[in-house]
Design a protein around this motif. Sequence first.
Motif, PDB file in Angstrom:
ATOM      1  N   GLY A  36      19.173  30.605 -42.183  1.00 41.57           N
ATOM      2  CA  GLY A  36      18.003  31.433 -42.472  1.00 41.57           C
ATOM      3  C   GLY A  36      16.916  30.537 -43.025  1.00 41.57           C
ATOM      4  O   GLY A  36      16.880  30.272 -44.225  1.00 41.57           O
ATOM      5  N   GLU A  37      16.073  30.024 -42.157  1.00 43.80           N
ATOM      6  CA  GLU A  37      15.125  28.989 -42.565  1.00 43.80           C
ATOM      7  C   GLU A  37      13.763  29.239 -41.934  1.00 43.80           C
ATOM      8  O   GLU A  37      13.650  29.466 -40.735  1.00 43.80           O
ATOM      9  N   VAL A  89      19.346  33.417 -38.129  1.00 47.48           N
ATOM     10  CA  VAL A  89      19.080  34.814 -38.456  1.00 47.48           C
ATOM     11  C   VAL A  89      17.575  35.079 -38.475  1.00 47.48           C
ATOM     12  O   VAL A  89      16.796  34.336 -39.078  1.00 47.48           O
ATOM     13  N   MET A  90      17.174  36.137 -37.794  1.00 49.26           N
ATOM     14  CA  MET A  90      15.753  36.485 -37.656  1.00 49.26           C
ATOM     15  C   MET A  90      15.283  37.331 -38.847  1.00 49.26           C
ATOM     16  O   MET A  90      14.900  38.481 -38.717  1.00 49.26           O
ATOM     17  N   ARG A  91      15.311  36.718 -40.016  1.00 47.57           N
ATOM     18  CA  ARG A  91      14.956  37.446 -41.234  1.00 47.57           C
ATOM     19  C   ARG A  91      13.636  36.993 -41.841  1.00 47.57           C
ATOM     20  O   ARG A  91      13.240  37.487 -42.899  1.00 47.57           O
ATOM     21  N   SER A  92      12.986  36.024 -41.229  1.00 53.09           N
ATOM     22  CA  SER A  92      11.740  35.515 -41.778  1.00 53.09           C
ATOM     23  C   SER A  92      10.775  35.225 -40.633  1.00 53.09           C
ATOM     24  O   SER A  92      11.187  35.052 -39.482  1.00 53.09           O
ATOM     25  N   PRO A  93       9.478  35.142 -40.922  1.00 51.51           N
ATOM     26  CA  PRO A  93       8.481  34.971 -39.855  1.00 51.51           C
ATOM     27  C   PRO A  93       8.682  33.716 -39.016  1.00 51.51           C
ATOM     28  O   PRO A  93       8.375  33.708 -37.823  1.00 51.51           O
ATOM     29  N   GLY A  94       9.201  32.648 -39.629  1.00 49.76           N
ATOM     30  CA  GLY A  94       9.358  31.393 -38.902  1.00 49.76           C
ATOM     31  C   GLY A  94      10.720  31.177 -38.283  1.00 49.76           C
ATOM     32  O   GLY A  94      10.983  30.117 -37.707  1.00 49.76           O
ATOM     33  N   ALA A  95      11.598  32.179 -38.365  1.00 52.84           N
ATOM     34  CA  ALA A  95      12.976  31.989 -37.910  1.00 52.84           C
ATOM     35  C   ALA A  95      13.056  31.696 -36.411  1.00 52.84           C
ATOM     36  O   ALA A  95      13.815  30.817 -35.984  1.00 52.84           O
ATOM     37  N   GLY A 135      20.549  35.905 -34.785  1.00 54.64           N
ATOM     38  CA  GLY A 135      21.181  36.975 -35.548  1.00 54.64           C
ATOM     39  C   GLY A 135      20.150  37.897 -36.170  1.00 54.64           C
ATOM     40  O   GLY A 135      18.942  37.635 -36.141  1.00 54.64           O
ATOM     41  N   THR A 136      20.641  38.986 -36.744  1.00 59.46           N
ATOM     42  CA  THR A 136      19.796  40.013 -37.346  1.00 59.46           C
ATOM     43  C   THR A 136      18.758  40.508 -36.340  1.00 59.46           C
ATOM     44  O   THR A 136      17.587  40.713 -36.670  1.00 59.46           O
ATOM     45  N   VAL A 137      19.193  40.697 -35.106  1.00 59.61           N
ATOM     46  CA  VAL A 137      18.321  41.230 -34.066  1.00 59.61           C
ATOM     47  C   VAL A 137      18.386  42.757 -34.149  1.00 59.61           C
ATOM     48  O   VAL A 137      19.464  43.347 -34.014  1.00 59.61           O
ATOM     49  N   LEU A 138      17.249  43.396 -34.364  1.00 56.84           N
ATOM     50  CA  LEU A 138      17.224  44.816 -34.697  1.00 56.84           C
ATOM     51  C   LEU A 138      16.770  45.736 -33.566  1.00 56.84           C
ATOM     52  O   LEU A 138      17.107  46.921 -33.566  1.00 56.84           O
ATOM     53  N   THR A 139      15.984  45.223 -32.620  1.00 61.03           N
ATOM     54  CA  THR A 139      15.431  46.077 -31.575  1.00 61.03           C
ATOM     55  C   THR A 139      15.606  45.435 -30.206  1.00 61.03           C
ATOM     56  O   THR A 139      15.833  44.220 -30.090  1.00 61.03           O
ATOM     57  N   LEU A 140      15.440  46.244 -29.167  1.00 58.96           N
ATOM     58  CA  LEU A 140      15.517  45.731 -27.803  1.00 58.96           C
ATOM     59  C   LEU A 140      14.408  44.723 -27.545  1.00 58.96           C
ATOM     60  O   LEU A 140      14.638  43.668 -26.928  1.00 58.96           O
TER      61      LEU A 140
END
Length: 213
Positions: free
Chosen positions: A19-20, A44-50, A69-74
């Motif tokens: 997560g970076e 993990v796609m938890r931050s704008p720069g991920a 990871g942490t993909v929430l939508t299509l």
Amino acid sequence: MMDALEQRLAAAPVVPLIGENDPARAVKTTQALADGGLSVIEVVMRSPGAQAGMEAILDQTEGLIVGAGTVLTLDQAKSVVASGAQFIVSPGLVDEIARYCIDEGIPFFPGTMTAGEVQRAYALGLRKVKFFPASLAGGVPMLKAFSSVFGEMRFMPTGGVSAANLPDFLSVPSVIACGGSWLTPANAIDAGDYAQVTALAREAVDIARKARG
């Protein structure tokens, strides 16, 4: 891609989470993990720069399998695949993401924590899922219970997994691999101590080999 992914995980059944927000640090962290023997990476796609970090990893490293990871939508799933993601992980089960990944031949690990969710994943055609959050969702006893009724399903426990309990999770035959962020401690990365990341990766590989015989 699933066959190649399974082969990698059979050799080292641990998936570190990165997560970076800084692409350069994401690349350095990934290389440190690879130096320790881990070649399947989840960004993990938890931050704008991920996503930019994932793209940098794909561009600047070789021989790794890199997923999102942490993909929430299509739409997000389509976006990370366009950026080169080789597998997708979600915290929950979303039918439209599952169908998209199946149609495109992209390995997908949706989060499940109940029998109903596992059965829904099975009905959609999935045979491998994330078990999340593993420690809060019943841990090893719950995985054993799932395994007794969902014989074809394989699980990737994530959430509360650590070096201390990694052998317990990997002792369950239905566990394909374990995911975790303990391998990428923020304090070490902030300090530029990538040697610590490599040491943690090596420790995880050693634990996994002993657990799996």
